[in-house]
Design a protein around this motif. Structure first.
Motif, PDB file in Angstrom:
ATOM      1  N   ILE A 165       0.855  -1.187   0.000  1.00  0.00           N
ATOM      2  CA  ILE A 165       0.000   0.000   0.000  1.00  0.00           C
ATOM      3  C   ILE A 165       0.891   1.236   0.000  1.00  0.00           C
ATOM      4  O   ILE A 165       1.948   1.242   0.628  1.00  0.00           O
ATOM      5  CB  ILE A 165      -0.930  -0.013   1.240  1.00  0.00           C
ATOM      6  N   THR A 166       0.462   2.282  -0.688  1.00  0.00           N
ATOM      7  CA  THR A 166       1.260   3.505  -0.736  1.00  0.00           C
ATOM      8  C   THR A 166       1.384   4.119   0.655  1.00  0.00           C
ATOM      9  O   THR A 166       0.565   3.858   1.542  1.00  0.00           O
ATOM     10  CB  THR A 166       0.649   4.558  -1.681  1.00  0.00           C
ATOM     11  N   LYS A 167       2.392   4.962   0.815  1.00  0.00           N
ATOM     12  CA  LYS A 167       2.680   5.562   2.111  1.00  0.00           C
ATOM     13  C   LYS A 167       1.491   6.358   2.649  1.00  0.00           C
ATOM     14  O   LYS A 167       1.125   6.235   3.813  1.00  0.00           O
ATOM     15  CB  LYS A 167       3.901   6.470   1.987  1.00  0.00           C
ATOM     16  N   HIS A 168       0.880   7.146   1.797  1.00  0.00           N
ATOM     17  CA  HIS A 168      -0.234   7.983   2.235  1.00  0.00           C
ATOM     18  C   HIS A 168      -1.467   7.153   2.603  1.00  0.00           C
ATOM     19  O   HIS A 168      -2.088   7.386   3.642  1.00  0.00           O
ATOM     20  CB  HIS A 168      -0.587   9.012   1.160  1.00  0.00           C
ATOM     21  N   GLU A 169      -1.800   6.184   1.770  1.00  0.00           N
ATOM     22  CA  GLU A 169      -2.955   5.326   2.068  1.00  0.00           C
ATOM     23  C   GLU A 169      -2.718   4.514   3.335  1.00  0.00           C
ATOM     24  O   GLU A 169      -3.641   4.322   4.139  1.00  0.00           O
ATOM     25  CB  GLU A 169      -3.231   4.390   0.900  1.00  0.00           C
ATOM     26  N   ALA A 170      -1.488   4.051   3.512  1.00  0.00           N
ATOM     27  CA  ALA A 170      -1.152   3.281   4.712  1.00  0.00           C
ATOM     28  C   ALA A 170      -1.292   4.139   5.959  1.00  0.00           C
ATOM     29  O   ALA A 170      -1.780   3.669   6.986  1.00  0.00           O
ATOM     30  CB  ALA A 170       0.269   2.734   4.601  1.00  0.00           C
ATOM     31  N   LEU A 171      -0.901   5.397   5.866  1.00  0.00           N
ATOM     32  CA  LEU A 171      -1.025   6.293   7.011  1.00  0.00           C
ATOM     33  C   LEU A 171      -2.483   6.525   7.378  1.00  0.00           C
ATOM     34  O   LEU A 171      -2.858   6.465   8.549  1.00  0.00           O
ATOM     35  CB  LEU A 171      -0.343   7.628   6.725  1.00  0.00           C
ATOM     36  N   ILE A 172      -3.312   6.743   6.380  1.00  0.00           N
ATOM     37  CA  ILE A 172      -4.739   6.970   6.629  1.00  0.00           C
ATOM     38  C   ILE A 172      -5.365   5.744   7.296  1.00  0.00           C
ATOM     39  O   ILE A 172      -6.095   5.861   8.285  1.00  0.00           O
ATOM     40  CB  ILE A 172      -5.475   7.309   5.319  1.00  0.00           C
ATOM     41  N   LYS A 173      -5.072   4.564   6.780  1.00  0.00           N
ATOM     42  CA  LYS A 173      -5.632   3.341   7.354  1.00  0.00           C
ATOM     43  C   LYS A 173      -5.105   3.100   8.766  1.00  0.00           C
ATOM     44  O   LYS A 173      -5.861   2.693   9.648  1.00  0.00           O
ATOM     45  CB  LYS A 173      -5.312   2.143   6.458  1.00  0.00           C
ATOM     46  N   ALA A 174      -3.821   3.361   8.978  1.00  0.00           N
ATOM     47  CA  ALA A 174      -3.236   3.168  10.307  1.00  0.00           C
ATOM     48  C   ALA A 174      -3.871   4.107  11.325  1.00  0.00           C
ATOM     49  O   ALA A 174      -4.156   3.697  12.456  1.00  0.00           O
ATOM     50  CB  ALA A 174      -1.728   3.394  10.242  1.00  0.00           C
ATOM     51  N   GLU A 175      -4.106   5.350  10.933  1.00  0.00           N
ATOM     52  CA  GLU A 175      -4.757   6.302  11.833  1.00  0.00           C
ATOM     53  C   GLU A 175      -6.151   5.825  12.221  1.00  0.00           C
ATOM     54  O   GLU A 175      -6.536   5.903  13.392  1.00  0.00           O
ATOM     55  CB  GLU A 175      -4.846   7.680  11.175  1.00  0.00           C
ATOM     56  N   ARG A 176      -6.888   5.317  11.267  1.00  0.00           N
ATOM     57  CA  ARG A 176      -8.256   4.843  11.544  1.00  0.00           C
ATOM     58  C   ARG A 176      -8.256   3.644  12.485  1.00  0.00           C
ATOM     59  O   ARG A 176      -9.075   3.567  13.403  1.00  0.00           O
ATOM     60  CB  ARG A 176      -8.963   4.483  10.243  1.00  0.00           C
ATOM     61  N   VAL A 177      -7.340   2.709  12.240  1.00  0.00           N
ATOM     62  CA  VAL A 177      -7.285   1.506  13.072  1.00  0.00           C
ATOM     63  C   VAL A 177      -6.910   1.860  14.503  1.00  0.00           C
ATOM     64  O   VAL A 177      -7.539   1.381  15.458  1.00  0.00           O
ATOM     65  CB  VAL A 177      -6.281   0.483  12.481  1.00  0.00           C
ATOM     66  N   VAL A 178      -5.912   2.701  14.667  1.00  0.00           N
ATOM     67  CA  VAL A 178      -5.478   3.094  16.011  1.00  0.00           C
ATOM     68  C   VAL A 178      -6.590   3.881  16.709  1.00  0.00           C
ATOM     69  O   VAL A 178      -6.824   3.715  17.903  1.00  0.00           O
ATOM     70  CB  VAL A 178      -4.160   3.894  15.953  1.00  0.00           C
ATOM     71  N   SER A 179      -7.287   4.708  15.956  1.00  0.00           N
ATOM     72  CA  SER A 179      -8.394   5.475  16.518  1.00  0.00           C
ATOM     73  C   SER A 179      -9.458   4.559  17.102  1.00  0.00           C
ATOM     74  O   SER A 179      -9.931   4.761  18.222  1.00  0.00           O
ATOM     75  CB  SER A 179      -9.008   6.368  15.435  1.00  0.00           C
ATOM     76  N   LYS A 180      -9.827   3.535  16.362  1.00  0.00           N
ATOM     77  CA  LYS A 180     -10.857   2.601  16.826  1.00  0.00           C
ATOM     78  C   LYS A 180     -10.342   1.721  17.959  1.00  0.00           C
ATOM     79  O   LYS A 180     -11.048   1.459  18.927  1.00  0.00           O
ATOM     80  CB  LYS A 180     -11.331   1.730  15.675  1.00  0.00           C
ATOM     81  N   GLU A 181      -9.109   1.260  17.828  1.00  0.00           N
ATOM     82  CA  GLU A 181      -8.561   0.333  18.815  1.00  0.00           C
ATOM     83  C   GLU A 181      -8.377   0.984  20.189  1.00  0.00           C
ATOM     84  O   GLU A 181      -8.656   0.375  21.212  1.00  0.00           O
ATOM     85  CB  GLU A 181      -7.220  -0.213  18.325  1.00  0.00           C
ATOM     86  N   TYR A 182      -7.900   2.209  20.198  1.00  0.00           N
ATOM     87  CA  TYR A 182      -7.607   2.874  21.468  1.00  0.00           C
ATOM     88  C   TYR A 182      -8.659   3.896  21.873  1.00  0.00           C
ATOM     89  O   TYR A 182      -8.478   4.614  22.849  1.00  0.00           O
ATOM     90  CB  TYR A 182      -6.230   3.541  21.400  1.00  0.00           C
TER      91      TYR A 182
END
Length: 59
Positions: free
Chosen positions: A22-39
């Protein structure tokens, strides 16, 4: 959980997503969403911490 833990979690998830192709920007967006939901931290707060200024439609 402090600021550094949040940034570390986002970074680790982003790197893992980038390894999958996954591209750097798309990976960052997805990572932010996952961490937001998880924590249970608001997505806007995470985005402020990360400081990414690139908007999805501007590429």
């Amino acid at each position: 959980m402090d600021i550094f833990d949040v940034l570390s979690a986002v970074s680790k998830r982003r790197i893992n997503l980038m390894k999958r192709g996954i591209t750097k920007h798309e990976a960052l967006i997805k990572a932010e969403r996952v961490v937001s939901k998880e924590y249970h931290i608001s997505l806007t707060d995470i985005q402020k911490l990360v400081g990414d200024k690139i908007k999805p439609g501007s590429l």
